[in-house]
Scaffold this active site. Structure first.
Site, short mmCIF file in Angstrom:
data_model
loop_
_atom_site.label_atom_id
_atom_site.label_comp_id
_atom_site.label_asym_id
_atom_site.label_seq_id
_atom_site.Cartn_x
_atom_site.Cartn_y
_atom_site.Cartn_z
N LYS A 67 0.84 -1.21 0.00
CA LYS A 67 0.00 0.00 0.00
C LYS A 67 0.87 1.25 0.00
O LYS A 67 1.93 1.26 0.65
CB LYS A 67 -0.90 -0.04 1.24
N SER A 142 -9.60 1.78 3.02
CA SER A 142 -8.78 2.56 2.12
C SER A 142 -7.73 1.73 1.36
O SER A 142 -7.19 2.22 0.38
CB SER A 142 -8.05 3.65 2.91
N SER A 166 -9.59 -0.57 7.26
CA SER A 166 -9.08 -0.45 5.89
C SER A 166 -8.38 -1.66 5.31
O SER A 166 -8.08 -1.67 4.11
CB SER A 166 -8.15 0.75 5.78
N1 GLN Z 1 -12.87 4.07 6.62
C1 GLN Z 1 -12.32 4.50 7.87
C2 GLN Z 1 -11.90 5.95 7.74
O1 GLN Z 1 -12.24 6.53 6.77
C3 GLN Z 1 -11.13 3.65 8.22
C4 GLN Z 1 -9.95 3.95 7.38
C5 GLN Z 1 -8.74 3.14 7.74
O2 GLN Z 1 -8.85 2.11 8.40
N2 GLN Z 1 -7.62 3.64 7.34
O3 GLN Z 1 -11.27 6.51 8.58
#
Ligand code: GLN
Length: 463
Positions: A67, A142, A166
């Site tokens: 990532k 994400s 994410s």
């Molecule tokens: N979707 C959640 C957020 O927008 C979690 C994102 C993540 O785990 N990086 O913060």
């Protein structure tokens, strides 16, 4: 074929690394123009050449996707942001360093919501990634690029990061496996910080055994991360067999709510029967604070993000926009560099931390977090594993969740365990309307061995 199967093929001489790499690149040429999982890619020739010297190491030179918020020498680390479009770290993240030491190579960097804020990969400054099961739909986020690359056969395995879901949510939406380790088990050194008290790196793979293999390599104490736990290295692949006979599985009432709809509820019934067929026992439990996880998470994560992202100022690391004064230069750079969602979080977090509101918002959210952690600890006195859906719905359409709250709601089942710091995994749990639907398993702190064993048993039992 999964990573472990590929490594067996290589060690038995049934396959050559060159063939594996050619196979991956053939697939990349076919699908990448449509999926757009990668932001940068190594050259296959370089990987083949460097791979020759790695044949004796456990990972035998195989490429692994990373990532783009995890620092890697030799690639940009953009975090999906205009701000870091040209940022090239001079060091590897500990997780990457350990994978390389075990003989893996970095295949490329995968697309993500900007600074890991989002659940669809639509918030990437470089355009969205699409779900390999239906290109009109999002891959989740994400870590959407990592999940899509693995699901589409472009990568054997990938690293993602999970702050509030994410790794697990995109794994669920793409039909692959994703593990969030116990907070502190995998070093955060070299992971660009979003919310430091929640961020964890985790594997996204085609199988549970691949997840166990990668975790065994990346887990363990790192003196460069002050929140790293004093955990001894462990071979999680050795703990997969053995089954779940007599284990107690808790299904929280709040995770099996009627709002999920008939198809999701019937999958949950199916998981329950499978657990019982494998000799486990299922009990209904209640985690009444579940509904408070979302507001607590968005206050805490945004507060930490507002502090962590202060370093992006147009002076160091980043793109820079000139101004008459230093203040104007910083404002112009941040206006240009950050996307809408990131700005929203910074403003929300700054407000939550400001004098007069600190206790009312941030302080209260911290107290709720403590209660949620306690709720999990209490539940785990009665059950071995908690299970339920990873996400309330399968993959949604691009553009479908235009208002932030509807997007935030995709994480209602992954946020509580993140706040509690306990490990959780998503495995493919069936299909709804032809799309993958994830089964989430949650274990007590540092019980990854148990978590992976339960996931492995269910993975074998599910079609
Ligand atoms: N979707 C959640 C957020 O927008 C979690 C994102 C993540 O785990 N990086 O913060």
């Amino acid at each position: 074929m999964d990573l472990v199967g590929t490594l067996e093929g290589l060690s038995q001489g049934r396959m050559a690394l060159g063939e594996i790499i050619d196979g991956l690149w053939k697939r990349i040429e076919e699908v990448e123009p449509r999926i757009k999982a990668f932001l940068s890619l190594a050259s296959p020739e370089d990987l083949k050449r460097a791979g020759e010297g790695l044949a004796d190491k456990p990972l035998r030179g195989v490429p692994i996707a990373v990532k783009d918020n995890i620092s890697t020498v030799g690639f940009t680390t953009t975090c999906g942001s205009r701000f870091l479009e040209r940022f090239r770290p001079v060091f590897d993240a500990t997780a990457v360093e350990r994978l390389r030491a075990a003989g893996a190579q970095v295949q490329g960097k995968t697309n993500m919501d900007e600074f890991a804020m989002g659940s669809s990969t639509e918030h990437s400054a470089f355009g969205p990634t699409r779900n390999p099961h239906d290109p009109e739909r999002v891959p989740g986020g994400s870590s959407g690029g990592s999940a899509a690359a693995v699901a589409a056969g472009e990568a054997l395995a990938a690293l993602g990061s999970d702050t509030g879901g994410s790794v697990r949510q995109p794994a669920a939406l793409c039909g692959v496996v994703g593990l969030r380790p116990t907070y502190g088990l995998v070093s955060r050194w070299g992971l660009v910080a979003f919310a430091s008290s929640l961020d964890q790196i985790g594997p996204i793979t085609r199988s549970v055994r691949d997840c166990a293999l990668i975790l065994s390599i990346i887990a363990g104490h790192d003196p460069r991360d002050s929140t790293s736990l004093p955990a001894e290295p462990r071979d999680y692949t050795a703990e997969l067999e053995g089954g779940i006979a007599d284990w107690v599985f808790g299904l929280p009432r709040e995770y099996a709510s009627p709002e999920l709809g008939a198809e999701a509820l019937s999958l949950i019934d199916r998981w329950t029967s499978l657990i019982e067929e494998l000799g486990g026992r299922v009990v209904e439990i209640s985690l009444p604070l579940t509904e408070y996880a979302l507001p607590a998470y968005y206050l805490i994560a945004s507060a930490e993000a507002s502090a962590n992202l202060a370093r992006f100022d147009g002076v160091r690391y980043t793109a820079s926009v000139p101004g008459e004064t230093v203040r104007e230069m910083i404002a112009a750079s941040r206006t240009f560099g950050f996307g809408r969602e990131v700005k929203r979080r910074i403003m929300l977090g700054t407000f939550a931390l400001s004098a007069g509101y600190y206790d009312r918002y941030y302080g209260k959210a911290q107290r709720v977090r403590t209660l949620i952690a306690r709720e999990f600890a209490d539940a785990f006195r009665e059950v071995d594993i908690i299970f339920g859906p990873t996400s309330p719905t399968p993959a949604f359409r691009l553009g479908e969740k235009a208002d932030p709250i509807s997007m935030y709601l995709s994480d209602i089942f992954t946020l509580p365990s993140a706040l509690a710091g306990v490990p959780a995994i998503s495995i493919p749990g069936g299909r709804i309307g032809g799309l993958p639907f994830g089964l989430q398993l949650i274990a007590p702190r540092l019980q990854e061995g148990k978590l992976l064993r339960a996931a492995y048993a269910l993975e074998q039992a599910l079609p």
